[in-house]
Design a protein around this motif. Sequence first.
Motif, PDB file in Angstrom:
ATOM      1  N   THR A 232       0.891  -1.178  -0.084  1.00  0.00           N
ATOM      2  CA  THR A 232      -0.152   0.005   0.091  1.00  0.00           C
ATOM      3  C   THR A 232       1.086   1.336  -0.038  1.00  0.00           C
ATOM      4  O   THR A 232       1.694   1.513   0.749  1.00  0.00           O
ATOM      5  CB  THR A 232      -0.910   0.025   1.115  1.00  0.00           C
ATOM      6  N   PHE A 233       0.704   1.989  -1.020  1.00  0.00           N
ATOM      7  CA  PHE A 233       1.572   3.487  -1.195  1.00  0.00           C
ATOM      8  C   PHE A 233       0.726   4.355  -0.664  1.00  0.00           C
ATOM      9  O   PHE A 233      -0.637   4.514  -0.804  1.00  0.00           O
ATOM     10  CB  PHE A 233       1.906   3.590  -2.723  1.00  0.00           C
ATOM     11  N   LYS A 234       1.338   5.277   0.261  1.00  0.00           N
ATOM     12  CA  LYS A 234       0.869   6.397   0.882  1.00  0.00           C
ATOM     13  C   LYS A 234       1.416   7.672   0.331  1.00  0.00           C
ATOM     14  O   LYS A 234       2.291   7.779  -0.047  1.00  0.00           O
ATOM     15  CB  LYS A 234       1.181   6.271   2.480  1.00  0.00           C
ATOM     16  N   PRO A 235       0.514   8.597   0.206  1.00  0.00           N
ATOM     17  CA  PRO A 235       0.626   9.873  -0.207  1.00  0.00           C
ATOM     18  C   PRO A 235       1.556  10.790   0.212  1.00  0.00           C
ATOM     19  O   PRO A 235       2.578  11.805  -0.133  1.00  0.00           O
ATOM     20  CB  PRO A 235      -0.496  10.798  -0.513  1.00  0.00           C
ATOM     21  N   ASP A 236       1.778  10.616   1.553  1.00  0.00           N
ATOM     22  CA  ASP A 236       2.781  11.509   2.578  1.00  0.00           C
ATOM     23  C   ASP A 236       3.920  10.788   2.524  1.00  0.00           C
ATOM     24  O   ASP A 236       4.833  11.007   3.338  1.00  0.00           O
ATOM     25  CB  ASP A 236       2.210  11.520   3.879  1.00  0.00           C
TER      26      ASP A 236
ATOM     27  N   ASP B 103       7.732   9.327   0.271  1.00  0.00           N
ATOM     28  CA  ASP B 103       8.366   9.636  -0.709  1.00  0.00           C
ATOM     29  C   ASP B 103       9.207   8.687  -1.337  1.00  0.00           C
ATOM     30  O   ASP B 103       9.426   8.301  -2.364  1.00  0.00           O
ATOM     31  CB  ASP B 103       9.432  11.127  -0.840  1.00  0.00           C
ATOM     32  N   ASP B 104      10.115   7.820  -0.353  1.00  0.00           N
ATOM     33  CA  ASP B 104      11.165   6.764  -0.474  1.00  0.00           C
ATOM     34  C   ASP B 104      10.381   5.608  -0.269  1.00  0.00           C
ATOM     35  O   ASP B 104      10.253   5.307   0.947  1.00  0.00           O
ATOM     36  CB  ASP B 104      12.235   7.058   0.184  1.00  0.00           C
ATOM     37  N   TYR B 105      10.169   4.738  -1.338  1.00  0.00           N
ATOM     38  CA  TYR B 105       9.348   3.602  -1.051  1.00  0.00           C
ATOM     39  C   TYR B 105      10.218   2.139  -1.098  1.00  0.00           C
ATOM     40  O   TYR B 105       9.974   1.364  -0.501  1.00  0.00           O
ATOM     41  CB  TYR B 105       8.307   3.328  -1.911  1.00  0.00           C
ATOM     42  N   LEU B 106      11.334   2.295  -1.694  1.00  0.00           N
ATOM     43  CA  LEU B 106      11.929   1.060  -2.167  1.00  0.00           C
ATOM     44  C   LEU B 106      12.367   0.143  -0.953  1.00  0.00           C
ATOM     45  O   LEU B 106      12.360  -0.965  -0.852  1.00  0.00           O
ATOM     46  CB  LEU B 106      13.251   1.518  -3.046  1.00  0.00           C
TER      47      LEU B 106
END
Length: 449
Positions: free
Chosen positions: A295-299, A301-304
């Motif tokens: 689940t990607f969250k809009p707040d 930036d760095d997901y990897l």
Amino acid sequence: MEKKKWVRLDNASNIFLAARNETDTKVFRLSAEMTEVVDPVLLQSALQETYKEYPLFHNVLRRGIFWYYLEERRGTPKVKLETEPPCSPLYHYDKREFLFRVLYYKDRIHLEVFHALTDGTGALWFYEDLLTEYVRLRQAKVLKSLDKPASREKADLEDSFKRYFRKKKKYTAIEASMEPLEKYRDKDLADDEEPLEPEPESSSVYRIKGKKTPDHRQRVIEMSLPLKEVLDLARSEKVSLTLYMTTLYMLAVYRAKEDKSEDVTISTSIPINLRQFFPSVSVRNFFSTTIVSYTFKPDKDDYLDDLYEKLTRQFKAQLQKEALEKRLNRFIRFEFNPLTRITPRPLKDGMLKLVNYFNNKNITVAMSNLGRVQLPEGMEQYVKQTFFYTAAVRPQFCLISYQDVLTISFTSPFVETDIHREFVRLLTEKNVKVTMDVNRVSREEMNGK
């Protein structure tokens, strides 16, 4: 008159028959770029020799009252010049057609297979033997080291789903084969710790939409990368090549999404070759699938880093004994349920269509890693590169490697290429050299506009 031989379909095949449609034909393709223009006469001779060694490929699909079944067909398949779009339908009702085709075009040799016949591994064995025989015939006077290869160890018609998972046999088989699974277990998880986040509701999983290609052909994008560089990147993150590429692709899907104002759950379906866990050499389908999600969250930036960790934990947990049993036994029970067995085939098809429909609601994209192509020493002088891809009802990518080149092939029923551009950016940001080839699918592209 000699009675024709027949055999029941394996457990996985029935779902492919029920789920196929004009876009997702359930056909996949293995392809090789040769160093010379293909000789169709020699390719036909190579096919005839290889065909003798694979009785499974002698069958056509027939419809019974209660189940589909395979029936032996006499005769020899013929190689054909490629004239239709990749992964065009192979099975048509009540036509006794082979469930595979061998095609050629300029310097390429293609093998297309209907997934109800075999999986990627079974098809790859056939394809490796076909290429080896073709090069042996073409270069017989030059490549003296390429003698007639020994027959591959295989159980051509064995149904490994029945052998390892039906009724009491399954427990013995799984316990006996747990040693290979140990390397995938998450050692950092306590026995009483929940290894996975709750599975997302299908209504919350992001499903990609786009403009469909006008004649149902697949958008195909072939990408070539230096294998060692990509493997080094995956190792630096302490993940497998499969999970490394899956992570980048899921992030590319998110980056290509216009609206990022809310949480977005993206999931990927990944097939698992069960031959790596069970002592099976069956040519028939023998695989399972798992789904990983994030689940990607809009707040954020760095997901990897978080993606690598979450997907690895999910994947390891799905490869444990209990998870494998749960997924496979569900379909085994359906197949051997007394009520199901006496249900007419059209009703079974309807039920399996529903199962497939609800399963698809939980999937954003799909991937498949077929691994490394194994050809005899010396073949690299005649086989330049290999490719693997499949018809898809949603964006999908497939991995295959040969020598020092990793090929990633993307297929999609949509015209758009936003996701692929983002994927390339993620790789080039890491200084990976990427070469690409894109087919033409829209009327504007075909007209050269």
